[in-house]
Scaffold this motif. Structure first.
Motif, PDB file in Angstrom:
ATOM      1  N   HIS A 113       0.835  -1.209   0.000  1.00 14.26           N
ATOM      2  CA  HIS A 113       0.000   0.000   0.000  1.00 14.26           C
ATOM      3  C   HIS A 113       0.865   1.252   0.000  1.00 14.26           C
ATOM      4  CE1 HIS A 113      -2.614   3.131   1.893  1.00 14.26           C
ATOM      5  NE2 HIS A 113      -3.423   2.671   0.962  1.00 14.26           N
ATOM      6  N   ARG A 114       1.958   1.250   0.780  1.00 17.69           N
ATOM      7  CA  ARG A 114       2.853   2.400   0.769  1.00 17.69           C
ATOM      8  C   ARG A 114       3.450   2.602  -0.623  1.00 17.69           C
ATOM      9  NH1 ARG A 114       4.777   0.248   5.752  1.00 17.69           N
ATOM     10  NH2 ARG A 114       6.756  -0.342   4.768  1.00 17.69           N
ATOM     11  N   HIS A 115       3.733   1.504  -1.301  1.00 15.07           N
ATOM     12  CA  HIS A 115       4.244   1.578  -2.675  1.00 15.07           C
ATOM     13  C   HIS A 115       3.209   2.233  -3.585  1.00 15.07           C
ATOM     14  CE1 HIS A 115       5.797   0.298  -6.576  1.00 15.07           C
ATOM     15  NE2 HIS A 115       4.683  -0.366  -6.797  1.00 15.07           N
ATOM     16  N   LEU A 116       1.946   1.845  -3.445  1.00 12.27           N
ATOM     17  CA  LEU A 116       0.887   2.428  -4.279  1.00 12.27           C
ATOM     18  C   LEU A 116       0.738   3.919  -4.006  1.00 12.27           C
ATOM     19  CD1 LEU A 116      -1.917  -0.303  -4.131  1.00 12.27           C
ATOM     20  CD2 LEU A 116      -0.144   0.019  -5.870  1.00 12.27           C
ATOM     21  N   VAL A 117       0.768   4.288  -2.730  1.00 16.69           N
ATOM     22  CA  VAL A 117       0.641   5.699  -2.371  1.00 16.69           C
ATOM     23  C   VAL A 117       1.762   6.517  -3.002  1.00 16.69           C
ATOM     24  CG1 VAL A 117       0.737   7.349  -0.454  1.00 16.69           C
ATOM     25  CG2 VAL A 117      -0.629   5.263  -0.235  1.00 16.69           C
ATOM     26  N   SER A 118       2.970   5.959  -2.988  1.00 23.58           N
ATOM     27  CA  SER A 118       4.111   6.686  -3.567  1.00 23.58           C
ATOM     28  C   SER A 118       3.958   6.879  -5.074  1.00 23.58           C
ATOM     29  CB  SER A 118       5.418   5.953  -3.268  1.00 23.58           C
ATOM     30  OG  SER A 118       5.516   4.739  -4.010  1.00 23.58           O
ATOM     31  N   HIS A 119       3.112   6.046  -5.719  1.00 27.76           N
ATOM     32  CA  HIS A 119       2.872   6.159  -7.154  1.00 27.76           C
ATOM     33  C   HIS A 119       1.553   6.859  -7.462  1.00 27.76           C
ATOM     34  CE1 HIS A 119       6.179   3.281  -7.426  1.00 27.76           C
ATOM     35  NE2 HIS A 119       6.226   3.498  -8.730  1.00 27.76           N
ATOM     36  N   GLY A 120       0.866   7.343  -6.429  1.00 24.30           N
ATOM     37  CA  GLY A 120      -0.351   8.100  -6.634  1.00 24.30           C
ATOM     38  C   GLY A 120      -1.556   7.290  -7.056  1.00 24.30           C
ATOM     39  N   VAL A 121      -1.571   5.985  -6.712  1.00 24.58           N
ATOM     40  CA  VAL A 121      -2.727   5.151  -7.033  1.00 24.58           C
ATOM     41  C   VAL A 121      -3.232   4.479  -5.760  1.00 24.58           C
ATOM     42  CG1 VAL A 121      -2.029   4.740  -9.420  1.00 24.58           C
ATOM     43  CG2 VAL A 121      -1.218   3.202  -7.623  1.00 24.58           C
ATOM     44  N   THR A 122      -4.353   3.793  -5.851  1.00 24.52           N
ATOM     45  CA  THR A 122      -4.960   3.132  -4.703  1.00 24.52           C
ATOM     46  C   THR A 122      -5.194   1.660  -5.019  1.00 24.52           C
ATOM     47  OG1 THR A 122      -7.275   3.445  -5.366  1.00 24.52           O
ATOM     48  CG2 THR A 122      -6.184   5.302  -4.248  1.00 24.52           C
ATOM     49  N   ILE A 123      -5.684   0.905  -4.040  1.00 28.47           N
ATOM     50  CA  ILE A 123      -5.984  -0.504  -4.273  1.00 28.47           C
ATOM     51  C   ILE A 123      -7.137  -0.664  -5.255  1.00 28.47           C
ATOM     52  CG2 ILE A 123      -5.121  -1.259  -2.025  1.00 28.47           C
ATOM     53  CD1 ILE A 123      -8.031  -1.380  -1.083  1.00 28.47           C
ATOM     54  N   ALA A 124      -7.864   0.418  -5.505  1.00 27.41           N
ATOM     55  CA  ALA A 124      -9.000   0.350  -6.419  1.00 27.41           C
ATOM     56  C   ALA A 124      -8.605   0.538  -7.876  1.00 27.41           C
ATOM     57  CB  ALA A 124     -10.050   1.396  -6.040  1.00 27.41           C
ATOM     58  N   ASN A 125      -7.414   1.093  -8.137  1.00 27.38           N
ATOM     59  CA  ASN A 125      -7.085   1.369  -9.538  1.00 27.38           C
ATOM     60  C   ASN A 125      -5.650   1.021  -9.947  1.00 27.38           C
ATOM     61  OD1 ASN A 125      -5.566   3.449  -8.385  1.00 27.38           O
ATOM     62  ND2 ASN A 125      -6.998   5.062  -8.974  1.00 27.38           N
ATOM     63  N   PHE A 126      -4.873   0.339  -9.109  1.00 22.51           N
ATOM     64  CA  PHE A 126      -3.532  -0.039  -9.536  1.00 22.51           C
ATOM     65  C   PHE A 126      -3.621  -1.147 -10.599  1.00 22.51           C
ATOM     66  CE2 PHE A 126      -4.114  -3.326  -6.291  1.00 22.51           C
ATOM     67  CZ  PHE A 126      -3.471  -4.433  -6.837  1.00 22.51           C
ATOM     68  N   ASP A 127      -2.560  -1.300 -11.383  1.00 25.80           N
ATOM     69  CA  ASP A 127      -2.561  -2.328 -12.426  1.00 25.80           C
ATOM     70  C   ASP A 127      -1.286  -3.167 -12.339  1.00 25.80           C
ATOM     71  OD1 ASP A 127      -0.499  -0.836 -13.638  1.00 25.80           O
ATOM     72  OD2 ASP A 127      -1.921   0.284 -14.867  1.00 25.80           O
ATOM     73  N   SER A 128      -1.110  -4.062 -13.302  1.00 29.81           N
ATOM     74  CA  SER A 128       0.021  -4.990 -13.258  1.00 29.81           C
ATOM     75  C   SER A 128       1.368  -4.271 -13.332  1.00 29.81           C
ATOM     76  CB  SER A 128      -0.076  -6.011 -14.395  1.00 29.81           C
ATOM     77  OG  SER A 128      -0.101  -5.358 -15.656  1.00 29.81           O
ATOM     78  N   GLN A 129       1.408  -3.097 -13.968  1.00 35.31           N
ATOM     79  CA  GLN A 129       2.658  -2.347 -14.041  1.00 35.31           C
ATOM     80  C   GLN A 129       3.121  -1.895 -12.658  1.00 35.31           C
ATOM     81  OE1 GLN A 129       2.063   0.825 -16.845  1.00 35.31           O
ATOM     82  NE2 GLN A 129       2.224  -0.521 -18.633  1.00 35.31           N
ATOM     83  N   HIS A 130       2.158  -1.596 -11.786  1.00 36.93           N
ATOM     84  CA  HIS A 130       2.517  -1.191 -10.420  1.00 36.93           C
ATOM     85  C   HIS A 130       3.065  -2.384  -9.641  1.00 36.93           C
ATOM     86  CE1 HIS A 130      -0.545   1.983 -11.482  1.00 36.93           C
ATOM     87  NE2 HIS A 130       0.501   2.701 -11.133  1.00 36.93           N
ATOM     88  N   ILE A 131       2.567  -3.583  -9.937  1.00 41.42           N
ATOM     89  CA  ILE A 131       3.127  -4.776  -9.297  1.00 41.42           C
ATOM     90  C   ILE A 131       4.548  -5.008  -9.790  1.00 41.42           C
ATOM     91  CG2 ILE A 131       2.867  -7.259  -8.950  1.00 41.42           C
ATOM     92  CD1 ILE A 131      -0.130  -6.931  -9.344  1.00 41.42           C
ATOM     93  N   ASP A 132       4.755  -4.868 -11.096  1.00 39.74           N
ATOM     94  CA  ASP A 132       6.110  -5.015 -11.651  1.00 39.74           C
ATOM     95  C   ASP A 132       7.072  -4.011 -11.031  1.00 39.74           C
ATOM     96  OD1 ASP A 132       5.344  -7.071 -13.317  1.00 39.74           O
ATOM     97  OD2 ASP A 132       4.907  -5.755 -15.018  1.00 39.74           O
ATOM     98  N   ALA A 133       6.612  -2.771 -10.849  1.00 42.79           N
ATOM     99  CA  ALA A 133       7.457  -1.733 -10.260  1.00 42.79           C
ATOM    100  C   ALA A 133       7.804  -2.067  -8.810  1.00 42.79           C
ATOM    101  CB  ALA A 133       6.757  -0.377 -10.335  1.00 42.79           C
ATOM    102  N   PHE A 134       6.883  -2.724  -8.124  1.00 43.93           N
ATOM    103  CA  PHE A 134       7.124  -3.110  -6.734  1.00 43.93           C
ATOM    104  C   PHE A 134       8.296  -4.077  -6.643  1.00 43.93           C
ATOM    105  CE2 PHE A 134       6.136  -5.898  -3.033  1.00 43.93           C
ATOM    106  CZ  PHE A 134       6.209  -4.931  -2.046  1.00 43.93           C
ATOM    107  N   TRP A 135       8.395  -5.026  -7.613  1.00 45.21           N
ATOM    108  CA  TRP A 135       9.503  -5.988  -7.583  1.00 45.21           C
ATOM    109  C   TRP A 135      10.848  -5.315  -7.803  1.00 45.21           C
ATOM    110  CZ3 TRP A 135       6.930  -9.136  -5.205  1.00 45.21           C
ATOM    111  CH2 TRP A 135       5.806  -9.807  -5.655  1.00 45.21           C
ATOM    112  N   ARG A 136      10.847  -4.139  -8.424  1.00 45.17           N
ATOM    113  CA  ARG A 136      12.114  -3.454  -8.718  1.00 45.17           C
ATOM    114  C   ARG A 136      12.597  -2.579  -7.574  1.00 45.17           C
ATOM    115  NH1 ARG A 136       9.438  -2.950 -13.785  1.00 45.17           N
ATOM    116  NH2 ARG A 136       8.860  -0.787 -13.334  1.00 45.17           N
ATOM    117  N   LYS A 137      11.808  -2.449  -6.510  1.00 44.31           N
ATOM    118  CA  LYS A 137      12.240  -1.667  -5.348  1.00 44.31           C
ATOM    119  C   LYS A 137      13.427  -2.376  -4.682  1.00 44.31           C
ATOM    120  CE  LYS A 137       9.074   0.076  -2.636  1.00 44.31           C
ATOM    121  NZ  LYS A 137       9.151   1.522  -2.831  1.00 44.31           N
ATOM    122  N   ALA A 138      14.283  -1.589  -4.051  1.00 41.04           N
ATOM    123  CA  ALA A 138      15.498  -2.152  -3.450  1.00 41.04           C
ATOM    124  C   ALA A 138      15.179  -3.262  -2.456  1.00 41.04           C
ATOM    125  CB  ALA A 138      16.288  -1.028  -2.762  1.00 41.04           C
ATOM    126  N   GLU A 139      14.168  -3.047  -1.636  1.00 40.62           N
ATOM    127  CA  GLU A 139      13.821  -4.061  -0.635  1.00 40.62           C
ATOM    128  C   GLU A 139      13.332  -5.337  -1.287  1.00 40.62           C
ATOM    129  OE1 GLU A 139      10.729  -4.618   3.147  1.00 40.62           O
ATOM    130  OE2 GLU A 139      10.666  -2.828   1.900  1.00 40.62           O
TER     131      GLU A 139
END
Length: 271
Positions: free
Chosen positions: A6-32
């Protein structure tokens, strides 16, 4: 896990209601996330798939962006095997925590962090939220009071004997530091909670100190090890689930399955 995403989504300006697969892909690229084991990624996809399916059912979302990704990960509806430390590594970490005689802040904090997760079985979120007042040493059986949160009731967790001295030393030192608030582990001066990444880095530092590498070097594997140690010692799974703050015995059953296939050696149980 959901809080991190959820913190990842907030940092990208989206919510659980409108995120898409690209936001999931971006999550895997985070340092953690780059350090996540395959099993951890699968658990994330299971969580997101269930969440999105539910949101579609109640009309909050129109699609489930995690469905195909979960399928690609080979999720068949079965839980992955939980990761835990071998018993000899568990004992080495216990010794690492218990035998420190130094007084520097970093050394005390490192061992206290490991002691909290390995000796009380709390989650990373619970460790971040713990305060100095939650640790109690004025009784015969020192304990940690875990506040209610995230659907879990408040609970009292007796500290494993090996963890007591490290946590008591850190509490005494923490109360002397010029840090705002009362969080047990906080950022210098500001008093804000430490990040999950910082806790993970400390756990990895502890593994480096004892010369061990694991597929998952995070607070989670220490929590699973705490759980397995208690089950090996014969603590009823209902009691272990209660100590972990779990509403069901699912996690304990998964770890019990690893015991039935392996060693039955007993290790010191929690009280």
């Amino acid at each position: 896990m959901l809080d991190r995403f959820h913190r990842h989504l907030v940092s990208h300006g989206v919510t659980i209601a409108n995120f898409d697969s690209q936001h999931i892909d971006a999550f895997w690229r985070k340092a953690e996330a780059l350090s996540y084991a395959p099993g951890t990624r699968t658990r994330y996809l299971q969580l997101l798939d269930r969440l999105c399916r539910y949101l579609v059912e109640i009309g909050v979302r129109n699609s489930n962006p995690a469905a195909d990704l979960a399928g690609d990960a080979g999720w068949s509806g079965q839980s992955t095997v939980p990761l835990f430390l071998p018993e000899d590594v568990d004992l080495r970490l216990q010794d690492f925590v218990r035998t420190y005689r130094g007084s520097d802040v970093s050394g005390l904090r490192l061992r206290a962090v490991v002691a909290l997760f390995l000796g009380a079985g709390v989650t990373a979120a619970e460790g971040r939220a713990a305060t100095v007042h939650d640790l109690q040493f004025s009784c015969d059986a020192p304990y940690l009071r875990v506040a209610e949160g995230r659907g879990k009731p408040a609970r009292t967790v007796p500290l494993e004997p090996f963890a007591v001295s490290a946590l008591a030393a850190w509490k005494a030192r923490r109360e002397m530091l010029p840090i705002a608030g009362s969080l047990l582990f906080a950022l210098r001066a500001s008093g804000k909670p430490v990040t999950d990444m910082s806790l993970g880095n400390l756990v990895r530092d502890a593994f480096a100190e004892i010369g061990h590498e694991a597929p998952d070097m995070s607070p989670r594997i220490l929590r699973n090890t705490y759980c397995r140690r208690a089950l090996l010692a014969g603590v009823p799974r209902e009691r272990v689930s209660q100590l972990l703050g779990l509403a069901s015995n699912h996690t304990c059953d998964r770890i019990l399955a690893t015991i039935r296939k392996g060693s039955q050696q007993s290790i010191q149980p929690p009280n």
